[in-house]
Design a protein around this motif. Sequence first.
Motif, PDB file in Angstrom:
ATOM      1  N   PRO A 166      21.753  68.493  25.942  1.00 18.10           N
ATOM      2  CA  PRO A 166      22.753  69.616  25.632  1.00 18.10           C
ATOM      3  C   PRO A 166      23.248  70.032  27.131  1.00 18.10           C
ATOM      4  O   PRO A 166      24.398  70.485  27.028  1.00 18.10           O
ATOM      5  N   ASP A 167      22.855  69.572  28.180  1.00 20.79           N
ATOM      6  CA  ASP A 167      23.262  69.800  29.660  1.00 20.79           C
ATOM      7  C   ASP A 167      24.180  68.781  30.088  1.00 20.79           C
ATOM      8  O   ASP A 167      24.560  68.775  30.997  1.00 20.79           O
ATOM      9  N   GLY A 168      24.287  67.627  29.064  1.00 25.21           N
ATOM     10  CA  GLY A 168      25.054  66.556  29.539  1.00 25.21           C
ATOM     11  C   GLY A 168      24.541  65.472  30.219  1.00 25.21           C
ATOM     12  O   GLY A 168      24.989  64.456  30.305  1.00 25.21           O
ATOM     13  N   ASN A 169      23.040  65.649  30.626  1.00 24.84           N
ATOM     14  CA  ASN A 169      22.444  64.593  31.294  1.00 24.84           C
ATOM     15  C   ASN A 169      21.874  63.454  30.333  1.00 24.84           C
ATOM     16  O   ASN A 169      21.782  63.770  29.243  1.00 24.84           O
ATOM     17  N   LYS A 170      22.195  62.300  30.957  1.00 25.11           N
ATOM     18  CA  LYS A 170      21.981  61.073  30.367  1.00 25.11           C
ATOM     19  C   LYS A 170      20.550  60.519  30.544  1.00 25.11           C
ATOM     20  O   LYS A 170      20.250  60.291  31.524  1.00 25.11           O
ATOM     21  N   HIS A 171      19.909  59.950  29.474  1.00 28.05           N
ATOM     22  CA  HIS A 171      18.617  59.162  29.854  1.00 28.05           C
ATOM     23  C   HIS A 171      18.729  57.935  28.835  1.00 28.05           C
ATOM     24  O   HIS A 171      19.220  57.844  27.826  1.00 28.05           O
ATOM     25  N   SER A 172      18.392  56.731  29.790  1.00 26.62           N
ATOM     26  CA  SER A 172      18.552  55.343  29.059  1.00 26.62           C
ATOM     27  C   SER A 172      17.225  54.566  29.321  1.00 26.62           C
ATOM     28  O   SER A 172      17.135  53.584  29.048  1.00 26.62           O
ATOM     29  N   SER A 173      16.152  55.309  29.802  1.00 24.72           N
ATOM     30  CA  SER A 173      15.058  54.452  30.281  1.00 24.72           C
ATOM     31  C   SER A 173      14.030  54.369  29.087  1.00 24.72           C
ATOM     32  O   SER A 173      12.941  55.013  29.169  1.00 24.72           O
ATOM     33  N   PHE A 174      14.398  53.652  28.194  1.00 27.35           N
ATOM     34  CA  PHE A 174      13.445  53.422  26.848  1.00 27.35           C
ATOM     35  C   PHE A 174      12.612  52.616  27.237  1.00 27.35           C
ATOM     36  O   PHE A 174      12.873  51.439  27.557  1.00 27.35           O
ATOM     37  N   GLU A 175      11.171  52.557  26.675  1.00 25.60           N
ATOM     38  CA  GLU A 175      10.219  51.725  26.777  1.00 25.60           C
ATOM     39  C   GLU A 175      10.152  50.905  25.437  1.00 25.60           C
ATOM     40  O   GLU A 175      10.247  51.576  24.022  1.00 25.60           O
ATOM     41  N   VAL A 176      10.358  49.536  25.322  1.00 23.56           N
ATOM     42  CA  VAL A 176      10.302  48.668  24.029  1.00 23.56           C
ATOM     43  C   VAL A 176       9.133  47.930  23.783  1.00 23.56           C
ATOM     44  O   VAL A 176       8.760  47.323  24.856  1.00 23.56           O
ATOM     45  N   THR A 177       8.535  48.039  22.799  1.00 20.98           N
ATOM     46  CA  THR A 177       7.357  47.377  22.444  1.00 20.98           C
ATOM     47  C   THR A 177       7.351  47.078  20.984  1.00 20.98           C
ATOM     48  O   THR A 177       7.865  47.714  20.279  1.00 20.98           O
ATOM     49  N   PRO A 178       6.928  45.878  20.684  1.00 20.81           N
ATOM     50  CA  PRO A 178       6.857  45.470  19.398  1.00 20.81           C
ATOM     51  C   PRO A 178       5.683  46.572  18.389  1.00 20.81           C
ATOM     52  O   PRO A 178       4.700  46.714  19.133  1.00 20.81           O
ATOM     53  N   ALA A 179       5.953  46.620  17.234  1.00 14.90           N
ATOM     54  CA  ALA A 179       5.112  47.533  16.367  1.00 14.90           C
ATOM     55  C   ALA A 179       3.880  46.640  15.927  1.00 14.90           C
ATOM     56  O   ALA A 179       3.817  45.435  15.530  1.00 14.90           O
ATOM     57  N   SER A 180       2.867  47.452  16.493  1.00 14.40           N
ATOM     58  CA  SER A 180       1.670  46.614  16.067  1.00 14.40           C
ATOM     59  C   SER A 180       1.024  47.122  14.773  1.00 14.40           C
ATOM     60  O   SER A 180       0.283  46.208  14.090  1.00 14.40           O
ATOM     61  N   SER A 181       1.511  48.206  14.101  1.00 14.03           N
ATOM     62  CA  SER A 181       1.165  48.399  12.738  1.00 14.03           C
ATOM     63  C   SER A 181       1.402  47.252  11.808  1.00 14.03           C
ATOM     64  O   SER A 181       2.567  46.887  11.752  1.00 14.03           O
ATOM     65  N   LYS A 182       0.474  46.982  10.910  1.00 10.47           N
ATOM     66  CA  LYS A 182       0.927  45.973  10.254  1.00 10.47           C
ATOM     67  C   LYS A 182       1.811  46.465   9.003  1.00 10.47           C
ATOM     68  O   LYS A 182       2.657  45.752   8.536  1.00 10.47           O
ATOM     69  N   ILE A 183       1.878  47.786   8.854  1.00  4.56           N
ATOM     70  CA  ILE A 183       3.122  48.446   7.880  1.00  4.56           C
ATOM     71  C   ILE A 183       4.478  48.123   8.354  1.00  4.56           C
ATOM     72  O   ILE A 183       5.448  48.029   7.446  1.00  4.56           O
ATOM     73  N   PHE A 184       4.769  48.370   9.724  1.00  5.32           N
ATOM     74  CA  PHE A 184       5.989  48.121  10.295  1.00  5.32           C
ATOM     75  C   PHE A 184       6.105  46.717  11.268  1.00  5.32           C
ATOM     76  O   PHE A 184       6.717  46.631  12.311  1.00  5.32           O
ATOM     77  N   GLN A 185       5.215  45.708  10.566  1.00  7.27           N
ATOM     78  CA  GLN A 185       5.289  44.505  11.272  1.00  7.27           C
ATOM     79  C   GLN A 185       6.615  43.874  11.446  1.00  7.27           C
ATOM     80  O   GLN A 185       7.421  43.711  10.436  1.00  7.27           O
TER      81      GLN A 185
END
Length: 505
Positions: free
Chosen positions: A345-364
């Motif tokens: 809401p203050d206009g600051n931007k964030h783009s440093s997302f961690e990316v990992t494969p889903a390990s849950s068999k439900i969202f394999q």
Amino acid sequence: MVKKAGILLLVAILLLPLQVYAGSFGKGDTSGTPGQWYVGLTPTDVDSSKSPVVFVHGLNSSSHTWWKDNDMYQIAYNHGFETAFINLYPTKNMWDNGKLLAEKLKQIYEYFGEELVVVAHSKGGIDAQSALVHYQASPYVDRLITLSTPHHGSQLADLAYSSWAGWLADILGSKNPAVYSLQTGYMNNFRSQTDSHANVYKDPIFTFGGTGWGTFGTSLYWGGLYLSSYGANDGAVTVANSRLPYAQEVKVADWNHSEIRLGSSTFRLFDQYLYENQTVTAYKTLAEPMDRQKHQTSPPTDRYYRGGTYKGSTSENFAVENHVTEATVNWISERENTELTLIGPDGNKHSSFEVTPASSKIFQGAYHHSIQLNQPAKGEWTLQAASPEEHYLLSVHYQSPVNQDLDLTVNKNMEVSILAQHQQTIDQNKVKADIRLDYYKKGKQKTKSLKWNDLNGSSSKKLAKLGEGTYNLTINLKGITKANVPFNRTIVTSVYIDSNGRVIK
């Protein structure tokens, strides 16, 4: 000698495309044919006091799970145990797998000529108990050991069948009879049929549970974070759900859901239960009270979900109320390289997302794109996404006092209430809810939606009963805190209604 000579004959009968060598057999079988079972190499010096061990895999898996990137088979062989490994249906429920497993346990029992010990990982423990209790496999088995088995279901399965995430699970191939049966509502029904059955005490059960789901950005982190409101968990199954009131809990330790099946993690802890002459105390005296960690039935109230499909670009908004100490934003999709920008809401931007494969068999097959916000600014946040085409689920997890003011309960008459008994931070007169009920009858989905526009003076809302089966509830809340700041929440749960119209809890 006859038993040793029979191994090669058995392999030929089963038409296995492999040779039997300690630590390496089965690697040519990539898929795992349901009903096919393997016998491990007979140790050079078999101790007659050691029971043959049958290993049973879990959801979306196969017998490979016990020797591929796993030392369980090798350690069992090194300790002189005869072993067998079974392939069940990877995506069928405990009834289909229980029936199949019972047939195969009889064959394996006849091959070894003595009672078996079954060691099962995850859903395999439910399949095994189904075989023992409902399909008369008890005479062939001496005892059952379960490794992080969701005996009371998994709240991740509830999420997979929710209105926001159900389509994503479908796209990723995770909407199937196995996942459906792991919804907590469905498992309540299974427990009601199983725990009162005359066969339930015939085979002692020993359980293990895990509490390790890693740090932020690791593959099991998001599952652990989602389940954290239900208590300690291993990233896929809570400790409470891994327990049975009439089983002996052997150990709960810092294993994640994958580690707990490794021989180096747990074999030394259960090998004492693999002996024929091992004295087992009377079954009921093994029970440890489940109130050491109360089995929570109320779903978490600290989440917000949105999802959909887009081409090119899209954006989602969510509110952060006052006094939120931390918010974790998680974008789940089939895309690994989505461009994501989070704008405060203050206009600051964030783009440093961690990316990992889903390990849950439900969202394999999915990927988690996660970012953690400490002391986030109150107000409206915007998440912008860009990709050629994408199916996604946005999840926001809040640490906030508002969570304590919300409490979803469903009574025996299918009356739903949303608010806790006393509200400290929210204005209950300004809370609105959209309720969606998804129900499957003979494989076909039926959906009912209704709005709860004014909670003032209305303590509950009665939902329709559409017939016997599992009802998945997705409740989207909008409200205002007493400081006049908006908040959003989504609550997901499931219940089972039996043939008499009773809610099974």
